[in-house]
Design a protein around this motif. Structure first.
Motif, mmCIF file in Angstrom:
data_model
loop_
_atom_site.group_PDB
_atom_site.id
_atom_site.type_symbol
_atom_site.label_atom_id
_atom_site.label_comp_id
_atom_site.label_asym_id
_atom_site.label_seq_id
_atom_site.Cartn_x
_atom_site.Cartn_y
_atom_site.Cartn_z
ATOM 1 N N GLY A 223 40.924 38.341 38.060
ATOM 2 C CA GLY A 223 41.687 38.060 39.286
ATOM 3 C C GLY A 223 42.522 37.049 38.620
ATOM 4 O O GLY A 223 43.562 36.510 38.718
ATOM 5 N N SER A 224 42.115 36.686 36.979
ATOM 6 C CA SER A 224 43.256 35.467 36.661
ATOM 7 C C SER A 224 44.480 36.730 35.643
ATOM 8 O O SER A 224 44.843 37.566 35.599
ATOM 9 N N LEU A 225 45.602 36.326 36.017
ATOM 10 C CA LEU A 225 47.008 36.854 35.807
ATOM 11 C C LEU A 225 47.428 35.890 34.169
ATOM 12 O O LEU A 225 47.369 34.650 33.611
ATOM 13 N N ARG A 226 47.054 37.152 32.720
ATOM 14 C CA ARG A 226 47.094 36.608 31.995
ATOM 15 C C ARG A 226 48.368 37.746 31.567
ATOM 16 O O ARG A 226 48.706 38.962 31.597
ATOM 17 N N GLY A 227 49.601 36.927 31.002
ATOM 18 C CA GLY A 227 50.749 36.906 29.616
ATOM 19 C C GLY A 227 50.519 38.678 29.226
ATOM 20 O O GLY A 227 50.926 39.600 29.421
ATOM 21 N N PHE A 228 49.340 38.564 28.993
ATOM 22 C CA PHE A 228 49.404 39.145 27.429
ATOM 23 C C PHE A 228 49.655 41.161 28.345
ATOM 24 O O PHE A 228 48.994 41.586 27.530
ATOM 25 N N CYS A 229 48.161 40.795 29.533
ATOM 26 C CA CYS A 229 47.701 41.675 30.093
ATOM 27 C C CYS A 229 48.792 42.679 30.623
ATOM 28 O O CYS A 229 49.512 43.924 30.258
ATOM 29 N N VAL A 230 49.975 41.864 30.887
ATOM 30 C CA VAL A 230 51.482 42.311 31.633
ATOM 31 C C VAL A 230 52.164 42.838 30.639
ATOM 32 O O VAL A 230 52.778 43.839 30.424
ATOM 33 N N ALA A 231 52.223 42.177 29.527
ATOM 34 C CA ALA A 231 52.309 42.384 28.149
ATOM 35 C C ALA A 231 52.429 44.410 27.349
ATOM 36 O O ALA A 231 53.125 44.538 27.331
ATOM 37 N N GLY A 232 51.025 44.017 27.737
ATOM 38 C CA GLY A 232 50.100 45.052 27.554
ATOM 39 C C GLY A 232 50.459 46.229 28.209
ATOM 40 O O GLY A 232 50.810 47.447 27.301
ATOM 41 N N VAL A 233 50.499 45.862 29.767
ATOM 42 C CA VAL A 233 50.994 47.441 29.808
ATOM 43 C C VAL A 233 52.340 47.760 29.990
ATOM 44 O O VAL A 233 52.182 49.212 29.916
ATOM 45 N N ILE A 234 53.218 47.107 29.947
ATOM 46 C CA ILE A 234 54.626 47.303 30.184
ATOM 47 C C ILE A 234 54.457 47.914 28.383
ATOM 48 O O ILE A 234 55.192 49.225 28.646
ATOM 49 N N LEU A 235 53.770 47.956 27.604
ATOM 50 C CA LEU A 235 54.147 47.939 26.331
ATOM 51 C C LEU A 235 53.140 49.285 25.895
ATOM 52 O O LEU A 235 54.003 50.465 25.501
ATOM 53 N N GLY A 236 52.201 49.806 26.654
ATOM 54 C CA GLY A 236 51.294 51.238 27.111
ATOM 55 C C GLY A 236 52.979 51.927 27.701
ATOM 56 O O GLY A 236 52.873 52.918 27.282
ATOM 57 N N MET A 237 53.585 51.555 28.476
ATOM 58 C CA MET A 237 54.877 52.360 29.834
ATOM 59 C C MET A 237 55.322 52.596 28.052
ATOM 60 O O MET A 237 56.112 53.794 28.591
ATOM 61 N N ALA A 238 56.163 52.031 28.104
ATOM 62 C CA ALA A 238 57.128 52.289 26.764
ATOM 63 C C ALA A 238 56.717 52.740 25.846
ATOM 64 O O ALA A 238 57.001 53.640 25.384
ATOM 65 N N ALA A 239 55.419 52.604 25.049
ATOM 66 C CA ALA A 239 54.821 53.755 23.963
ATOM 67 C C ALA A 239 54.927 54.644 24.516
ATOM 68 O O ALA A 239 55.425 56.391 23.843
ATOM 69 N N TYR A 240 54.428 55.384 25.624
ATOM 70 C CA TYR A 240 53.832 56.839 26.575
ATOM 71 C C TYR A 240 55.575 57.478 26.597
ATOM 72 O O TYR A 240 55.674 58.202 26.299
ATOM 73 N N GLN A 241 56.291 56.579 26.877
ATOM 74 C CA GLN A 241 57.890 56.912 27.244
ATOM 75 C C GLN A 241 58.261 57.652 26.253
ATOM 76 O O GLN A 241 59.349 58.467 26.084
ATOM 77 N N TYR A 242 58.377 56.588 25.389
ATOM 78 C CA TYR A 242 59.346 57.126 24.212
ATOM 79 C C TYR A 242 58.767 57.805 23.346
ATOM 80 O O TYR A 242 59.608 58.566 22.252
ATOM 81 N N LEU A 243 57.381 57.821 22.544
ATOM 82 C CA LEU A 243 56.704 58.588 21.516
ATOM 83 C C LEU A 243 56.152 60.020 22.626
ATOM 84 O O LEU A 243 55.679 61.065 21.848
#
Length: 120
Positions: A68-88
């Motif tokens: 349950g610890s909020l980690r910035g790189f996890c949130v960044a990873g989710v956003i990166l995965g969404m963006a990568a899927y969207q554009y690729l």
């Protein structure tokens, strides 16, 4: 490589995968909207429910994998995965599906017009 770094790298990759998976779900919603046009308020409700779904899935990832610890790189990873899927991936898939849906609708209309003419 240390176990902590391996764990965090795995967690980051899982975050990217979660983001891509969330976009797959949204693409399914988009295809449903192409097949069955909705009123604007229904689209807004669907988007609200999708946003809640994204929040719950991201929370579940953090809760199960990182206690349950909020980690910035996890949130960044989710956003990166969404963006990568969207554009690729998503753009190509949606363009193809739009063409297929348009072709199917055209065939259905043609069939309906023939049926109407035969009834007359």
């Amino acid at each position: 490589m240390s176990m902590v770094i391996r764990y965090e790298a795995r967690l980051f990759l899982m975050s990217v995968g979660t983001g891509a998976g969330l976009m797959v779900v949204y693409d399914c919603i988009r295809v449903f909207r192409l097949l069955c046009p909705h009123r604007p308020w229904v689209v807004n409700v669907e988007d609200l429910l999708y946003g809640l779904y994204c929040a719950v899935m991201t929370f579940m990832l953090l809760y199960e994998q990182n206690d349950g610890s909020l980690r910035g790189f996890c949130v960044a990873g989710v956003i990166l995965g969404m963006a990568a899927y969207q554009y690729l991936v998503s753009r190509v898939v949606l363009k193809y599906l739009q063409k297929q849906i348009k072709w199917i609708k055209m065939r259905v209309r043609r069939h309906q017009n023939r049926s109407r003419q035969e009834k007359r």
